[in-house]
Design an enzyme around this catalytic site. Structure first.
Site, PDB file in Angstrom:
ATOM      1  N   GLU A 446      17.965  35.805  24.880  1.00 20.59           N
ATOM      2  CA  GLU A 446      18.113  35.144  26.163  1.00 20.59           C
ATOM      3  C   GLU A 446      19.416  34.345  26.177  1.00 20.59           C
ATOM      4  O   GLU A 446      19.713  33.609  25.235  1.00 20.59           O
ATOM      5  CB  GLU A 446      16.921  34.204  26.366  1.00 20.59           C
ATOM      6  CG  GLU A 446      17.052  33.323  27.568  1.00 20.59           C
ATOM      7  CD  GLU A 446      16.505  31.929  27.317  1.00 20.59           C
ATOM      8  OE1 GLU A 446      15.866  31.696  26.273  1.00 20.59           O
ATOM      9  OE2 GLU A 446      16.745  31.063  28.170  1.00 20.59           O
ATOM     10  N   ASP A 519      14.884  30.487  23.516  1.00 21.35           N
ATOM     11  CA  ASP A 519      14.800  29.078  23.138  1.00 21.35           C
ATOM     12  C   ASP A 519      13.373  28.657  22.855  1.00 21.35           C
ATOM     13  O   ASP A 519      12.436  29.156  23.472  1.00 21.35           O
ATOM     14  CB  ASP A 519      15.346  28.202  24.273  1.00 21.35           C
ATOM     15  CG  ASP A 519      16.868  28.277  24.326  1.00 21.35           C
ATOM     16  OD1 ASP A 519      17.464  28.598  23.286  1.00 21.35           O
ATOM     17  OD2 ASP A 519      17.426  28.023  25.406  1.00 21.35           O
ATOM     18  N   ASP A 521      11.629  26.381  23.835  1.00 25.50           N
ATOM     19  CA  ASP A 521      11.130  25.411  24.816  1.00 25.50           C
ATOM     20  C   ASP A 521      10.321  26.139  25.890  1.00 25.50           C
ATOM     21  O   ASP A 521      10.064  27.336  25.787  1.00 25.50           O
ATOM     22  CB  ASP A 521      12.295  24.631  25.442  1.00 25.50           C
ATOM     23  CG  ASP A 521      13.275  25.563  26.158  1.00 25.50           C
ATOM     24  OD1 ASP A 521      12.944  26.757  26.327  1.00 25.50           O
ATOM     25  OD2 ASP A 521      14.358  25.095  26.532  1.00 25.50           O
ATOM     26  N   ASP A 523      10.986  26.964  29.000  1.00 27.83           N
ATOM     27  CA  ASP A 523      11.685  28.050  29.695  1.00 27.83           C
ATOM     28  C   ASP A 523      11.781  29.282  28.812  1.00 27.83           C
ATOM     29  O   ASP A 523      11.592  30.410  29.276  1.00 27.83           O
ATOM     30  CB  ASP A 523      13.101  27.610  30.086  1.00 27.83           C
ATOM     31  CG  ASP A 523      13.067  26.656  31.271  1.00 27.83           C
ATOM     32  OD1 ASP A 523      11.984  26.567  31.894  1.00 27.83           O
ATOM     33  OD2 ASP A 523      14.082  26.010  31.548  1.00 27.83           O
TER      34      ASP A 523
END
Ligand code: 0RA
Length: 659
Positions: A446, A519, A521, A523
């Protein structure tokens, strides 16, 4: 065909009386402790819970035979599990061996009469290995039977009886500690503690057990099941008048449905009971769960074939008769009428034949015709009484047919251009040198900067990198034609080289390790989930073959200048700080938190996430179908709230395995 009443066990012949004499002695229990996985599949959390199913299923057999009405399951604070039922109670008479039948059932492998004529029949797969297996794998176990007003008890340690079966007290003693409203006159109570030496984990999961018990309650309407967890002081009761109809409502509870009431069909034909409920939602996925004698037949079988045939023919027939489908229009296909369909099929029969490698496919040929006839009747009758339901279903199926036609054209166009055949690999792909798919890895990364780091950090001999960025298409809501024309997804499909949809060919897949890197996190989790959904819906073979992985990039870098450690969460971080401090490098320890993959330089990314010697990859496995479908529709469906809650709070239900 005739209708007749049935009485049967989950696994066995209707009406057959199981007696002490039918128990056959086959094998000792030491074999179980030597190779536990042979008997319960694995010694991880899944195997651990198999112990619970084993005990509970015996109680459910009693409910199926209409001789038990309630089952209480308790996870005790001390780690033991207790299962209580009000069935007939395990027989306590003298067995041919001279021992009590109760002892034989618990100490002899394959006892319980399941292998003998006239008793229970083994159901196949991992089901029904017998309570003696649970005993062998428990550091301690206690069984209490209440029969003929008498209470019988025996204790065991690692499968060995501590004392002979003894008679002690009556109903009052046998019911001690139970819910005060419950006056049992017969029944069985089993308490066991899984042996920590036998299992990787002995931590029972409330969620897993509750899900399974809920399912059992749906499939046996009128049965009360209570689950209590003393560790967290939680209690839940499962009881469904509505049976599989309630099940379908539950599966669709987060969906917009086409009609408020599921179609429900129930009948007993030639000793086989058929219960089916179905309801359409506004999504595209098919979610049909099938059970035979309460066993989830994930590989389908004759009951599913019969159901599908009934659905297609009855809907086409009704559509013609009612004029909803005009003469010049073609028949709706099976796929068309299954878009957005949620259904539960439950058949109960006396002599189930389970086939296939996992024994999860029903083989009884006669069941197809029976289910087909019963379901056809039920659907036709429902639509005659509720023509508005029928029109909505046919409209939806027609839309599906048109979309399918559009998708076919789009695909043909793409295929004709050769774009999916790997003739022109996408420009963004940094391919590897290796050509053997078994040795090749694809990192789907990503973000552009992370993609850059991955391209520089990788081992280009066998690692390819495909960066993805920007808002990705929500494939849960999109059909194949849109998926294919998406400029996010197309490069991926081309890079993978195996085509898509009906033309997908696993043999052409260019990488056998497809690693999602995003990531650490919320998102990142969302993007991973979008990609997971894409594979689940459009290339399930990749997941089934075990080729899909999640990367585990670190969240922290803990460094003393000389020594550097990486940590994927706070716990690991604190541990690393402690360790480095203990090694005499106190308070010059620096901690860096990676906000995103982009903050890692190529060397760090290689070292922590891509180097096969040091990385952790999680293999993506889909748990049971109902659960997976629910997870994906929760995450990807129209309604935002459940998705947000899920991403925030709930553990990944796509099962992960460390490799
Ligand atoms: C075999 C025969 C009979 C009952 C059971 C097994 C039985 C097993 C379990 C395990 C947990 N709860 C159970 N309840 C019953 C019936 C024998 C008879 O009375 O004819």
């Amino acid at each position: 065909m005739t209708a007749q009443p049935i009485r049967r066990s989950r696994r066995g012949k209707a009406g057959d009386e199981y007696t002490t004499a039918t128990i056959q002695v086959l094998e000792g229990l030491t074999a179980v402790r030597k190779r536990p996985s042979m008997y319960i599949g694995s010694t991880d959390a899944r195997g651990l819970h198999q112990l619970v199913w084993e005990v509970v299923d015996n109680s459910i057999d009693e409910a199926m035979a209409d001789v038990a009405s309630r089952i209480d399951v308790t996870i005790h604070a001390d780690g033991r599990v207790e299962v209580v039922d009000d069935g007939r109670g395990i027989p306590t008479g003298r067995h041919a061996s001279g021992k009590s039948a109760l002892e034989v059932v618990h100490t002899v492998l394959h006892a319980g009469g399941k292998f003998g004529g006239g008793g229970y029949k083994v159901s196949g797969g991992l089901h029904g290995v017998g309570v003696s297996v649970v005993n062998a794998l428990s550091s301690e176990m206690r069984v209490e039977v209440l029969r003929d007003g008498k209470r019988w008890v025996q204790d065991y340690a690692r499968g060995d009886p501590r004392i002979p079966v003894r008679q002690s007290g009556g109903a009052k003693e046998a019911n001690r500690g139970l819910d005060p409203s419950w006056h049992r006159s017969s029944g069985t109570r089993t308490l066991f503690r899984p042996d920590p030496e036998m299992f990787e984990t002995i931590d029972f999961s409330w969620e897993l057990i509750a899900t399974r018990l809920r399912e059992s309650a749906y499939l046996n309407k009128g049965l009360w099941i209570r689950l209590r967890d003393e560790r967290i002081d939680r209690e839940k009761n499962f009881y469904f008048e509505g049976g599989v109809t309630s099940f379908v409502r539950h599966l669709n509870r987060r969906r917009e449905t086409l009609s408020p009431r599921p179609i429900h069909v129930e009948r007993i034909v030639e000793g086989t009971s058929v219960e089916v409920a179905l309801q359409y939602n506004d999504g595209f996925a098919e979610n049909v769960l099938a059970f035979a004698n309460n066993i989830n037949t994930v590989d389908g079988g004759t009951h599913v074939t019969g159901f599908r045939a009934a659905l297609t023919t009855s809907l086409n027939e009704w559509a013609r008769k009612s004029g909803t489908l005009s003469e010049k229009e073609a028949n709706l296909s099976g796929e068309d009428v299954r878009e957005g369909l949620t259904a539960v099929i439950s058949v109960k029969l006396t002599d189930p034949q389970f086939e296939g490698q996992t024994k999860a496919k029903l083989g009884n040929a006669e069941v197809k015709g029976i289910v087909q006839a019963v379901v056809t009747d039920g659907i036709v009758q429902h639509l005659e009484e509720n023509p508005a339901d029928g029109r909505r279903i046919i409209e939806k199926s027609l839309t599906a047919a048109r979309a399918r036609e559009a998708a076919r054209k789009a695909r043909d166009l793409v295929i004709r251009k050769g774009a999916l055949e790997g003739m022109a690999l996408p420009g963004k792909l940094a391919d590897c040198q290796e050509r053997d798919p078994a040795q090749s890895e694809l990192y789907i990364v990503e973000g552009d900067s992370a993609g850059g780091s991955a391209k520089q950090g990788r081992d280009r001999r066998f690692q390819a990198v495909l960066p993805m960025f920007g808002k990705m298409l929500n494939v849960e809501k999109a059909r194949l034609d849109r998926v294919l024309s998406s400029d996010k997804i197309r490069p991926l499909v081309i890079a993978l080289g195996a085509g898509i949809g009906e033309s997908f060919d696993l043999g052409k897949l260019r990488y056998h390790r497809i690693c999602l890197l995003s990531d650490a996190d919320v998102d990142g989790a969302h993007i991973s989930t979008l990609l997971l959904t894409f594979f689940y819906r459009h290339m399930p073979q990749v997941i089934d073959s075990g080729y899909l992985f999640l990367c585990q990039p670190p969240l922290y870098r803990v460094s003393t200048g000389k020594v550097t450690r990486y940590a994927k969460d706070e716990k690991e971080r604190d541990l690393a700080i402690k360790e480095l401090s203990r090694e005499g490098r106190t308070k010059n320890v620096s901690v860096q938190r990676f906000k995103g993959l982009g903050e890692m330089n190529p060397e760090q990314l290689w070292e922590t996430t891509m180097n096969p010697d040091t990385r952790t990859l999680l293999r993506v496995e889909v748990a049971d179908a109902g659960e997976a479908d629910e997870v994906f529709s929760t995450l990807m469906g129209e309604r935002v709230e459940p998705r947000r809650d899920f991403i925030r709070g709930e553990a990944r239900k796509v099962r992960n395995l460390d490799i």
